[in-house]
Design a protein around this motif. Sequence first.
Motif, PDB file in Angstrom:
ATOM      1  N   THR A 142       0.811  -1.226   0.000  1.00  0.00           N
ATOM      2  CA  THR A 142       0.000   0.000   0.000  1.00  0.00           C
ATOM      3  C   THR A 142       0.841   1.271   0.000  1.00  0.00           C
ATOM      4  N   GLY A 143       2.163   1.132  -0.021  1.00  0.00           N
ATOM      5  CA  GLY A 143       3.038   2.304   0.018  1.00  0.00           C
ATOM      6  C   GLY A 143       3.427   2.704   1.427  1.00  0.00           C
ATOM      7  N   SER A 144       3.469   1.746   2.334  1.00  0.00           N
ATOM      8  CA  SER A 144       3.833   2.051   3.725  1.00  0.00           C
ATOM      9  C   SER A 144       5.205   2.710   3.827  1.00  0.00           C
ATOM     10  N   ILE A 145       6.191   2.161   3.121  1.00  0.00           N
ATOM     11  CA  ILE A 145       7.537   2.733   3.172  1.00  0.00           C
ATOM     12  C   ILE A 145       7.566   4.070   2.442  1.00  0.00           C
ATOM     13  N   THR A 146       6.909   4.146   1.287  1.00  0.00           N
ATOM     14  CA  THR A 146       6.869   5.405   0.536  1.00  0.00           C
ATOM     15  C   THR A 146       6.351   6.541   1.404  1.00  0.00           C
ATOM     16  N   GLY A 147       5.258   6.318   2.115  1.00  0.00           N
ATOM     17  CA  GLY A 147       4.697   7.368   2.953  1.00  0.00           C
ATOM     18  C   GLY A 147       5.660   7.822   4.023  1.00  0.00           C
ATOM     19  N   ARG A 148       6.357   6.904   4.645  1.00  0.00           N
ATOM     20  CA  ARG A 148       7.290   7.266   5.708  1.00  0.00           C
ATOM     21  C   ARG A 148       8.523   7.955   5.140  1.00  0.00           C
TER      22      ARG A 148
ATOM     23  N   ASP B 280       5.126  -3.449  -7.174  1.00  0.00           N
ATOM     24  CA  ASP B 280       4.394  -4.573  -6.597  1.00  0.00           C
ATOM     25  C   ASP B 280       3.601  -5.243  -7.702  1.00  0.00           C
ATOM     26  N   LEU B 281       3.117  -6.442  -7.424  1.00  0.00           N
ATOM     27  CA  LEU B 281       2.277  -7.160  -8.380  1.00  0.00           C
ATOM     28  C   LEU B 281       0.823  -7.221  -7.917  1.00  0.00           C
ATOM     29  N   ASP B 282       0.575  -6.885  -6.666  1.00  0.00           N
ATOM     30  CA  ASP B 282      -0.757  -7.017  -6.087  1.00  0.00           C
ATOM     31  C   ASP B 282      -1.649  -5.853  -6.529  1.00  0.00           C
ATOM     32  N   PRO B 283      -2.683  -6.111  -7.344  1.00  0.00           N
ATOM     33  CA  PRO B 283      -3.491  -5.001  -7.864  1.00  0.00           C
ATOM     34  C   PRO B 283      -4.308  -4.289  -6.801  1.00  0.00           C
ATOM     35  N   ALA B 284      -4.721  -4.976  -5.756  1.00  0.00           N
ATOM     36  CA  ALA B 284      -5.505  -4.332  -4.705  1.00  0.00           C
ATOM     37  C   ALA B 284      -4.633  -3.394  -3.875  1.00  0.00           C
TER      38      ALA B 284
ATOM     39  N   TRP C 227      -8.375  -9.050   4.244  1.00  0.00           N
ATOM     40  CA  TRP C 227      -8.669  -9.311   2.831  1.00  0.00           C
ATOM     41  C   TRP C 227     -10.148  -9.553   2.606  1.00  0.00           C
ATOM     42  N   GLN C 228     -10.823 -10.112   3.564  1.00  0.00           N
ATOM     43  CA  GLN C 228     -12.274 -10.265   3.437  1.00  0.00           C
ATOM     44  C   GLN C 228     -12.949  -8.901   3.385  1.00  0.00           C
ATOM     45  N   ALA C 229     -12.479  -7.959   4.181  1.00  0.00           N
ATOM     46  CA  ALA C 229     -13.028  -6.609   4.144  1.00  0.00           C
ATOM     47  C   ALA C 229     -12.745  -5.936   2.806  1.00  0.00           C
ATOM     48  N   ALA C 230     -11.539  -6.149   2.266  1.00  0.00           N
ATOM     49  CA  ALA C 230     -11.205  -5.568   0.962  1.00  0.00           C
ATOM     50  C   ALA C 230     -12.094  -6.143  -0.129  1.00  0.00           C
ATOM     51  N   ALA C 231     -12.357  -7.444  -0.070  1.00  0.00           N
ATOM     52  CA  ALA C 231     -13.193  -8.091  -1.088  1.00  0.00           C
ATOM     53  C   ALA C 231     -14.631  -7.582  -1.036  1.00  0.00           C
ATOM     54  N   ALA C 232     -15.065  -7.114   0.128  1.00  0.00           N
ATOM     55  CA  ALA C 232     -16.435  -6.623   0.275  1.00  0.00           C
ATOM     56  C   ALA C 232     -16.569  -5.146  -0.069  1.00  0.00           C
ATOM     57  N   ASP C 233     -15.457  -4.465  -0.310  1.00  0.00           N
ATOM     58  CA  ASP C 233     -15.501  -3.035  -0.609  1.00  0.00           C
ATOM     59  C   ASP C 233     -15.821  -2.813  -2.089  1.00  0.00           C
ATOM     60  N   PRO C 234     -16.757  -1.910  -2.423  1.00  0.00           N
ATOM     61  CA  PRO C 234     -17.138  -1.731  -3.830  1.00  0.00           C
ATOM     62  C   PRO C 234     -15.983  -1.333  -4.745  1.00  0.00           C
ATOM     63  N   VAL C 235     -15.049  -0.536  -4.237  1.00  0.00           N
ATOM     64  CA  VAL C 235     -13.936  -0.077  -5.066  1.00  0.00           C
ATOM     65  C   VAL C 235     -12.838  -1.130  -5.171  1.00  0.00           C
ATOM     66  N   LEU C 236     -12.567  -1.828  -4.086  1.00  0.00           N
ATOM     67  CA  LEU C 236     -11.460  -2.780  -4.063  1.00  0.00           C
ATOM     68  C   LEU C 236     -11.865  -4.194  -4.470  1.00  0.00           C
ATOM     69  N   ALA C 237     -13.153  -4.447  -4.611  1.00  0.00           N
ATOM     70  CA  ALA C 237     -13.606  -5.816  -4.905  1.00  0.00           C
ATOM     71  C   ALA C 237     -12.974  -6.362  -6.178  1.00  0.00           C
ATOM     72  N   GLY C 238     -12.987  -5.582  -7.255  1.00  0.00           N
ATOM     73  CA  GLY C 238     -12.418  -6.045  -8.524  1.00  0.00           C
ATOM     74  C   GLY C 238     -10.935  -6.335  -8.425  1.00  0.00           C
ATOM     75  N   PRO C 239     -10.126  -5.369  -7.944  1.00  0.00           N
ATOM     76  CA  PRO C 239      -8.701  -5.647  -7.786  1.00  0.00           C
ATOM     77  C   PRO C 239      -8.409  -6.798  -6.830  1.00  0.00           C
ATOM     78  N   THR C 240      -9.277  -6.990  -5.823  1.00  0.00           N
ATOM     79  CA  THR C 240      -9.050  -8.071  -4.874  1.00  0.00           C
ATOM     80  C   THR C 240      -9.302  -9.431  -5.526  1.00  0.00           C
ATOM     81  N   VAL C 241     -10.324  -9.529  -6.352  1.00  0.00           N
ATOM     82  CA  VAL C 241     -10.556 -10.771  -7.096  1.00  0.00           C
ATOM     83  C   VAL C 241      -9.343 -11.099  -7.953  1.00  0.00           C
TER      84      VAL C 241
END
Length: 266
Positions: A57-63, A77-81, A199-213
Amino acid sequence: MTSGATAGPDWQAWQDSWDRQQEWYLPDREERFRVMLDMTEALVGPQPRVLDLACGTGSITGRVLRRFPGARTTGVDLDPALLAIARGTFEGDERARFVSADLTDPTWTEKLPHGPHRTPDGTYDVVLTATALHWLDTEALGALYGRLAGVVREGGALMNADRMPDPDIPRIDAAERAYDRERRDRERAAGVQDWVAWWQAAAADPVLAGPTVERFRIFGDPAAGDHADGEVQPLSWHVEALRTAGFAEARAVWASPSDAVVLGLR
């Protein structure tokens, strides 16, 4: 906000929830980051060009950007979500760039952007990565260290913070694991999300659902175990692998009973 306007995703809320979930596993996470940034400044100064490897999610970038306002970062990264959260968080900040790439692909470095996010000779001052490369098997990680030696400038550094067990301390390990299990049980009972719940919460989010799949398609479902191909190595292996890859010096610069930050200096 004008009438009828729709608020966008709360990317900061996702960043905060990611931090809390990660801290459940790693209560000393911020201490690792502090040491990594201290060593970055000590070795390459306060305006680094940083490759944030397996950036999530950019944890290091932010810091990095909070501590070094003149820095430039490239997250890979390779993770689309997780990349969706990173890109949303840093949208409009010209100091941060994000790239989708598979670190096991020998050509992944060709996707890195040129320009002010690199040093004048096209390299980086420092590569930073945390709690990510255990996803790779030992052979793939050794090959990755070799490729990274080619993108770090002379005098620059690579720092990897991750699980680095010591096979010679079984009783210490057992005591640490038991203590950590008790801590996690208490915190989970208090409502802290673990990896699967996040990850279950991310999958249930309308914006993140597609990238999470798509993420589940690439890495597998966290509920079924998505670290199956990864391996961990002792600190001594990392030190030797970095020297073999072309780093002139290598050592731990931080350690807990189970984890370490290894630094390789070109």
